[in-house]
Design a protein around this motif. Sequence first.
Motif, PDB file in Angstrom:
ATOM      1  N   ASP A 138      -0.020  14.326  -3.269  1.00  0.00           N
ATOM      2  CA  ASP A 138      -1.762  15.268  -3.764  1.00  0.00           C
ATOM      3  C   ASP A 138      -1.355  16.015  -2.106  1.00  0.00           C
ATOM      4  O   ASP A 138      -1.768  17.148  -2.842  1.00  0.00           O
ATOM      5  CB  ASP A 138      -2.393  14.265  -4.003  1.00  0.00           C
ATOM      6  CG  ASP A 138      -2.232  13.557  -5.001  1.00  0.00           C
ATOM      7  OD1 ASP A 138      -1.786  13.992  -6.174  1.00  0.00           O
ATOM      8  OD2 ASP A 138      -3.299  12.401  -5.397  1.00  0.00           O
ATOM      9  N   GLN A 194       1.160  -1.119  -0.163  1.00  0.00           N
ATOM     10  CA  GLN A 194       0.040  -0.075   0.163  1.00  0.00           C
ATOM     11  C   GLN A 194       0.854   1.122   0.042  1.00  0.00           C
ATOM     12  O   GLN A 194       0.038   2.286   0.183  1.00  0.00           O
ATOM     13  CB  GLN A 194      -1.182  -0.158   1.625  1.00  0.00           C
ATOM     14  CG  GLN A 194      -1.569  -1.206   1.473  1.00  0.00           C
ATOM     15  CD  GLN A 194      -2.938  -0.801   2.648  1.00  0.00           C
ATOM     16  OE1 GLN A 194      -3.030   0.325   3.200  1.00  0.00           O
ATOM     17  NE2 GLN A 194      -3.777  -2.288   2.854  1.00  0.00           N
ATOM     18  N   GLN A 195       2.548   0.862   0.089  1.00  0.00           N
ATOM     19  CA  GLN A 195       3.840   2.293   0.425  1.00  0.00           C
ATOM     20  C   GLN A 195       3.229   3.564  -0.972  1.00  0.00           C
ATOM     21  O   GLN A 195       2.907   4.157  -0.901  1.00  0.00           O
ATOM     22  CB  GLN A 195       4.665   1.311   0.619  1.00  0.00           C
ATOM     23  CG  GLN A 195       4.504   1.124   1.900  1.00  0.00           C
ATOM     24  CD  GLN A 195       6.191   0.979   2.507  1.00  0.00           C
ATOM     25  OE1 GLN A 195       6.523   1.236   1.194  1.00  0.00           O
ATOM     26  NE2 GLN A 195       6.683   0.555   3.766  1.00  0.00           N
ATOM     27  N   ALA A 196       3.185   2.503  -2.305  1.00  0.00           N
ATOM     28  CA  ALA A 196       2.883   3.756  -3.612  1.00  0.00           C
ATOM     29  C   ALA A 196       1.898   4.021  -3.829  1.00  0.00           C
ATOM     30  O   ALA A 196       1.606   5.319  -3.848  1.00  0.00           O
ATOM     31  CB  ALA A 196       2.923   2.639  -4.718  1.00  0.00           C
ATOM     32  N   ALA A 197       0.732   3.493  -3.353  1.00  0.00           N
ATOM     33  CA  ALA A 197      -0.858   4.420  -3.114  1.00  0.00           C
ATOM     34  C   ALA A 197      -0.472   6.007  -1.840  1.00  0.00           C
ATOM     35  O   ALA A 197      -0.928   6.758  -2.163  1.00  0.00           O
ATOM     36  CB  ALA A 197      -2.116   3.787  -2.749  1.00  0.00           C
ATOM     37  N   TYR A 198      -0.020   4.903  -1.240  1.00  0.00           N
ATOM     38  CA  TYR A 198      -0.351   6.408   0.176  1.00  0.00           C
ATOM     39  C   TYR A 198       0.806   7.502  -0.414  1.00  0.00           C
ATOM     40  O   TYR A 198       0.698   8.341   0.277  1.00  0.00           O
ATOM     41  CB  TYR A 198       0.083   5.429   1.449  1.00  0.00           C
ATOM     42  CG  TYR A 198       1.136   6.637   2.661  1.00  0.00           C
ATOM     43  CD1 TYR A 198       0.428   6.976   3.615  1.00  0.00           C
ATOM     44  CD2 TYR A 198       2.856   6.564   2.746  1.00  0.00           C
ATOM     45  CE1 TYR A 198       0.386   7.872   4.206  1.00  0.00           C
ATOM     46  CE2 TYR A 198       2.901   7.890   4.014  1.00  0.00           C
ATOM     47  CZ  TYR A 198       2.783   8.110   4.647  1.00  0.00           C
ATOM     48  OH  TYR A 198       2.070   8.864   5.510  1.00  0.00           O
ATOM     49  N   ASP A 199       2.330   7.198  -0.829  1.00  0.00           N
ATOM     50  CA  ASP A 199       3.501   7.846  -2.060  1.00  0.00           C
ATOM     51  C   ASP A 199       2.629   9.131  -2.174  1.00  0.00           C
ATOM     52  O   ASP A 199       3.064  10.753  -2.519  1.00  0.00           O
ATOM     53  CB  ASP A 199       4.351   7.472  -2.021  1.00  0.00           C
ATOM     54  CG  ASP A 199       4.992   6.232  -1.313  1.00  0.00           C
ATOM     55  OD1 ASP A 199       4.665   7.550   0.277  1.00  0.00           O
ATOM     56  OD2 ASP A 199       6.414   6.027  -1.833  1.00  0.00           O
ATOM     57  N   ARG A 200       1.360   8.487  -3.146  1.00  0.00           N
ATOM     58  CA  ARG A 200       0.249   9.630  -4.292  1.00  0.00           C
ATOM     59  C   ARG A 200      -0.522   9.922  -3.319  1.00  0.00           C
ATOM     60  O   ARG A 200      -0.273  11.392  -3.424  1.00  0.00           O
ATOM     61  CB  ARG A 200       0.058   8.731  -5.057  1.00  0.00           C
ATOM     62  CG  ARG A 200       0.833   7.776  -5.889  1.00  0.00           C
ATOM     63  CD  ARG A 200      -0.127   7.261  -7.573  1.00  0.00           C
ATOM     64  NE  ARG A 200      -0.620   6.322  -6.760  1.00  0.00           N
ATOM     65  CZ  ARG A 200      -0.488   5.179  -6.757  1.00  0.00           C
ATOM     66  NH1 ARG A 200       0.535   4.400  -7.447  1.00  0.00           N
ATOM     67  NH2 ARG A 200      -1.532   3.501  -6.546  1.00  0.00           N
ATOM     68  N   SER A 201      -1.213  10.067  -2.123  1.00  0.00           N
ATOM     69  CA  SER A 201      -1.939  10.992  -1.634  1.00  0.00           C
ATOM     70  C   SER A 201      -0.707  11.574  -0.709  1.00  0.00           C
ATOM     71  O   SER A 201      -1.193  12.753  -1.156  1.00  0.00           O
ATOM     72  CB  SER A 201      -2.460   9.699  -0.557  1.00  0.00           C
ATOM     73  OG  SER A 201      -3.483   9.014  -1.013  1.00  0.00           O
TER      74      SER A 201
END
Length: 407
Positions: A87, A77-84
Amino acid sequence: MRIARFAPLVGALSITAVLSTAALIPGAAPARADQGDTLATAEIADAGDVCGRTAATFDDVITAAATAIRTVVPAEQQAAYDRSVDDFRQNIASIHVHRNGLPLGPDEVNDRTQFLDDPIVTYIVNNLDAIKTGRLHQTIAVSQLKVRDVVEVFILATRIVKIPAQFASSLVPTVGFVLKPIVGAMFNGVKSLARAVQSQLSVGCGANGVYQKLQLDLPDEHVDVPQPLIDLANQLVKADGSCTPLAELKTSELVERTRNFLTTAAGLPVDPAAVNANADALQGFLQSNRVADVMMLRRTEQLGPIVDALDYGPLTFLANLGFDIYEGHAVDTVPLADVKVENIFALITFALDTTSLLLTVGNTIAGFTGVASTITTPLGIAQTIAFAPATYGAPILRGVMQSMCAA
């Protein structure tokens, strides 16, 4: 008015009040080991890699927090977390404000504002300099604001609130003299605590862990400034040690500056020969006439911490007289040409403070003689309002004059 004696006590009470709120928050019980893995129990092992030497910005705080939280985010989930996180950082960076609409720390302007540590003086001096140098239109992203900037905004707001609080206490005829120092002590307690926080933040976060520093290029935004304010700013320059502050100019120097302006400025309907003749006569008068040296008041910080804290005209005069008697200069005189601007300003403030004191004493005596308070109280209120500019505006104006030079 700076009273540091109560600052540690008020600061301690403020810290106690903040820490005590934890007991009032529902569910604020201590975390227990048997409650499982929670964010509250996660260790931040790499704090040393997050904090550097430069002052922390909002973006530093965001990335430091995000880096700490990232340690408990599952790998998938780290990639999605980094995108958040990215943003959120970009959204914060898109919000911008005018840099000079916010106060600077007094140490960022010049030595005199740092010594005075009056946020209103600092704000005025910085903004006049910003108008003169064209910095007024510069913008800055909220994410680039330093955390200490927010503390400075808090100090400025507190200082502005302090003035009406002092004003209200002055409206009470018999105890206003007691309440005003207490109001000042409370403010200095808060300011002392805030300055301690700023000192800690000055070594805040410089690195961002796994997140890169934002590269921002914001356009300037024009600020409409009244022409009289522009004219004033163009006549002043921030004191940097290489020029004589306005407060330290002598009357003879003021005459020469005025002479030069009137005789060199284009388009003025004046006769240069007449101006020069009048200026020479005035300079002769200033050199030939003398005043008592005791009237040349020292700055309050030169008279001791109590006088500096109260900053009250009659007390300043008496303390200055005591110094002159001790040093053997009580009967000395000086030419009018050597009188400084701040001396003249101090004498005006002294005259107003003395008048105010005599009216206050008169009101008190009238009260003891049986005169109804409905007669004396309105006079006390009118007196407070009449002398408010000298009481609350004089220290600010004096601070600005000591921090800026004539261009």
